[in-house]
Design a protein around this motif. Structure first.
Motif, PDB file in Angstrom:
ATOM      1  N   PHE A   9      -6.703   3.882 -17.036  1.00  0.00           N
ATOM      2  CA  PHE A   9      -6.168   2.745 -16.280  1.00  0.00           C
ATOM      3  C   PHE A   9      -5.677   3.116 -14.877  1.00  0.00           C
ATOM      4  O   PHE A   9      -6.137   2.523 -13.889  1.00  0.00           O
ATOM      5  CB  PHE A   9      -5.062   2.057 -17.075  1.00  0.00           C
ATOM      6  N   PRO A  10      -4.766   4.104 -14.764  1.00  0.00           N
ATOM      7  CA  PRO A  10      -4.305   4.430 -13.404  1.00  0.00           C
ATOM      8  C   PRO A  10      -5.435   4.948 -12.521  1.00  0.00           C
ATOM      9  O   PRO A  10      -5.424   4.701 -11.305  1.00  0.00           O
ATOM     10  CB  PRO A  10      -3.246   5.514 -13.617  1.00  0.00           C
ATOM     11  N   ALA A  14       0.832  -1.206   0.000  1.00  0.00           N
ATOM     12  CA  ALA A  14       0.000   0.000   0.000  1.00  0.00           C
ATOM     13  C   ALA A  14       0.870   1.262   0.000  1.00  0.00           C
ATOM     14  O   ALA A  14       0.627   2.194  -0.758  1.00  0.00           O
ATOM     15  CB  ALA A  14      -0.924  -0.013   1.213  1.00  0.00           C
ATOM     16  N   ARG A  42       4.252   5.530  -5.549  1.00  0.00           N
ATOM     17  CA  ARG A  42       4.330   5.479  -7.016  1.00  0.00           C
ATOM     18  C   ARG A  42       3.267   6.340  -7.690  1.00  0.00           C
ATOM     19  O   ARG A  42       3.395   6.715  -8.841  1.00  0.00           O
ATOM     20  CB  ARG A  42       4.233   4.030  -7.488  1.00  0.00           C
ATOM     21  N   GLU A  86      -7.387   1.983 -11.323  1.00  0.00           N
ATOM     22  CA  GLU A  86      -6.605   1.247 -10.332  1.00  0.00           C
ATOM     23  C   GLU A  86      -6.844   1.783  -8.928  1.00  0.00           C
ATOM     24  O   GLU A  86      -6.795   1.049  -7.956  1.00  0.00           O
ATOM     25  CB  GLU A  86      -5.112   1.355 -10.654  1.00  0.00           C
ATOM     26  N   ARG A 121      -1.385   9.778 -19.736  1.00  0.00           N
ATOM     27  CA  ARG A 121      -1.496   8.698 -18.766  1.00  0.00           C
ATOM     28  C   ARG A 121      -0.558   8.932 -17.581  1.00  0.00           C
ATOM     29  O   ARG A 121      -0.923   8.688 -16.425  1.00  0.00           O
ATOM     30  CB  ARG A 121      -1.168   7.355 -19.428  1.00  0.00           C
ATOM     31  N   ARG A 158       2.683   1.654  -3.339  1.00  0.00           N
ATOM     32  CA  ARG A 158       1.734   2.098  -4.354  1.00  0.00           C
ATOM     33  C   ARG A 158       1.466   3.579  -4.237  1.00  0.00           C
ATOM     34  O   ARG A 158       1.428   4.306  -5.222  1.00  0.00           O
ATOM     35  CB  ARG A 158       0.424   1.360  -4.156  1.00  0.00           C
ATOM     36  N   LYS A 162      -9.552   2.933  -7.683  1.00  0.00           N
ATOM     37  CA  LYS A 162     -10.880   2.540  -7.207  1.00  0.00           C
ATOM     38  C   LYS A 162     -11.489   3.612  -6.314  1.00  0.00           C
ATOM     39  O   LYS A 162     -12.143   3.343  -5.329  1.00  0.00           O
ATOM     40  CB  LYS A 162     -10.803   1.211  -6.457  1.00  0.00           C
TER      41      LYS A 162
END
Lengths: 261, 233
Positions: A105-106, A75, A81, A109, A155, A78, A111
């Motif tokens: 996409f990111p 976590a 990043r 991810e 992106r 992530r 959510k």
């Protein structure tokens, strides 16, 4: 003093018997746009890949926003990043996804957003990189080289990172596209207050984008400063790189004093 | 925090892989199954006729296909079809730096790329085994009727008697295990691809060859482990 955005300390890398980096130090402050230059094989891209955590150095450590890249659980890794975006040399768009899904996409991810919010955010990013909403339906294979880079940039910026890392942002683009892409990066960088680190060997890009230049030679950062300061350093690599006839022309075009006496 | 929650499960990828390696493989597994059934039945019939042991065709076809040929044939087809595709897909993603892009976004490639493929094959392979076995039995049945004049009714009645249900379970279990190993081997070689074409082609070859070899070795283990199950004593 703020913590530097990127801090590299005493980094050493070895490929087989050859040392690529030896005791390399570099600290990049917030808001800088730093070009990393160096001869081919000097380990520029390797260094960039280490900064984003794709490769591990043999020795030394790298901190981003004052934190190590690895450790502390998935976590935390992530979350860290999400604070930087990477633009790969060939875009690295997911070829199975459309442009829209690539940029989404990111966001998906995370959510954290529903599909409506994601749609709006993707459209915003598309317009940021000067693409039209209808381009969202295209597949990466249908895009031109310049558009691939723009989508990849969108992106990379999807999660509103503070740090942007670019690997050869203008490689493979014709001079016209390359100019407009550089302008776009500079504009976005200033608007969003990004810290940027880029690897390049294109002098036009370097002159137009960077506030600072880091010269990678002799396995370390040989010099780090503004273009002007760097050009006054007497070193064979710097002489060759900045003061060749071609380079002088490029720097003159960009309005910088080309020949230091 | 490092636990994987159900929301993290890549359901879309799993279903996409199920479709690609399961549903799309149905025509070819049916064709191969049918032909193998016909050929096996035809060759056996020629021999059995000489001994007047015609009715044993059901035993040979039933056991051979349900227990051995069905799972192994499907596994070899899937290894060639989906295994190579998986390796090539991961390999190209490596060449185009897509895997690196995922990594820099903090996406775990094991969960996102490997896991859906493994799950998809574990589910799809037994189903394909069932499908292909059924069609191979039909092929064998047709051939037995033509060659030996064994009626479909007799075939249907005799089959469950001479081939205990355990054999079907063994066949399905083999399918699941083969599927898991095919996917793991394919992903292993796919992630080993270096960013150049030579590496891509050699890893794809290695993936298919290794997957088929692994399937046959596993099949041998199964044969030993299940030697006392489901066979007429």
């Amino acid at each position: 003093m703020n913590t530097p955005v990127i801090r590299i300390r005493d980094l050493s890398t070895r490929f087989g018997e050859v040392w690529i980096h030896k005791g390399l130090d570099l600290a990049i402050e917030r808001g800088e746009m730093v070009s990393l230059v160096g001869g081919s094989g000097s380990g520029k891209t390797t260094l960039l890949r280490m900064v984003v955590g794709l490769l591990l150095p043999d020795q030394g450590d790298i901190e981003i926003f004052g934190e190590p890249l690895f450790g502390g659980g998935i976590a935390r890794e992530r979350e860290l990043r999400q604070r930087f975006g990477v633009l790969f040399q060939h875009g690295a768009l997911f070829s199975a996804f459309s442009v829209f899904d690539n940029i989404a996409f990111p966001l998906r991810e995370l959510k954290r957003y529903d599909e409506d919010a994601i749609h709006d955010l993707v459209m915003l990013k598309l317009s940021m990189v000067e693409l039209l909403p209808r381009h969202g339906r295209l597949m990466p294979a249908e895009l031109s080289g310049g558009m691939v880079k723009r989508v990849a940039l969108a992106r990379a910026l999807a999660l509103e990172p503070e740090l942007l890392l670019l690997d050869e942002p203008t490689a493979g683009l014709d001079p016209d596209r390359s100019d407009s892409f550089v302008r776009l990066i500079r504009m976005l960088g200033e608007e969003l207050g990004l810290t940027v680190m880029l690897v390049t060997h294109d002098l036009d890009t370097l002159a137009a984008l960077s506030t600072k230049v880091a010269v990678l030679a002799e396995q370390r950062i040989l010099a780090y400063g503004s273009i002007d300061e760097i050009m006054h350093i007497d070193h064979p690599f710097i002489r060759n790189f900045f003061l060749s006839e071609r380079s002088v022309r490029a720097l003159q075009n960009s309005g910088l004093p080309a020949v230091p006496n | 925090m490092s636990r994987v929650s159900p929301a993290d499960l890549p359901r879309r990828e799993i279903s996409a892989n199920l479709y690609k390696s399961g549903v799309r493989a149905m025509p070819v597994t049916a064709l191969v199954g049918f032909l193998i059934g016909v050929v096996l039945s035809y060759l056996s019939a020629l021999q059995l006729k000489q001994f007047g042991a015609d009715i044993f065709i059901v035993n040979i076809i039933g056991l051979g296909i349900v227990r051995e040929l069905g799972p192994v044939l499907v596994a070899i087809l899937v290894a060639g079809r989906s295994g190579s595709a998986m390796t090539a897909q991961l390999g190209v993603m490596r060449v185009t730096e897509e895997i690196d892009a995922l990594a820099t976004m903090g996406v775990q490639r094991g969960l996102r790329l490997v896991f859906p493929k493994v799950v998809a094959l574990i589910v799809a392979l037994p189903l394909l085994v069932l499908w292909s076995t059924a069609i191979a039995l039909i092929g064998g049945m047709v051939s037995a009727q033509v060659q030996l004049d064994i009626s479909y009714g007799f075939f249907f009645q005799t089959l469950p008697r001479v081939v205990p249900a355990a054999n079907l379970w063994i066949g399905l279990a083999k399918g699941a295990v083969f599927g898991m190993f095919i996917a793991l081997v394919a992903c292993h070689f796919g992630l080993r691809v270096r960013p150049n074409t030579e590496s891509l082609s050699s890893n794809t070859t290695a993936s298919v060859v290794s997957a088929i070899t692994v399937v046959i070795i596993l099949d041998a283990f199964f044969a030993i482990a299940t030697r006392s199950i489901g066979l007429p004593s």
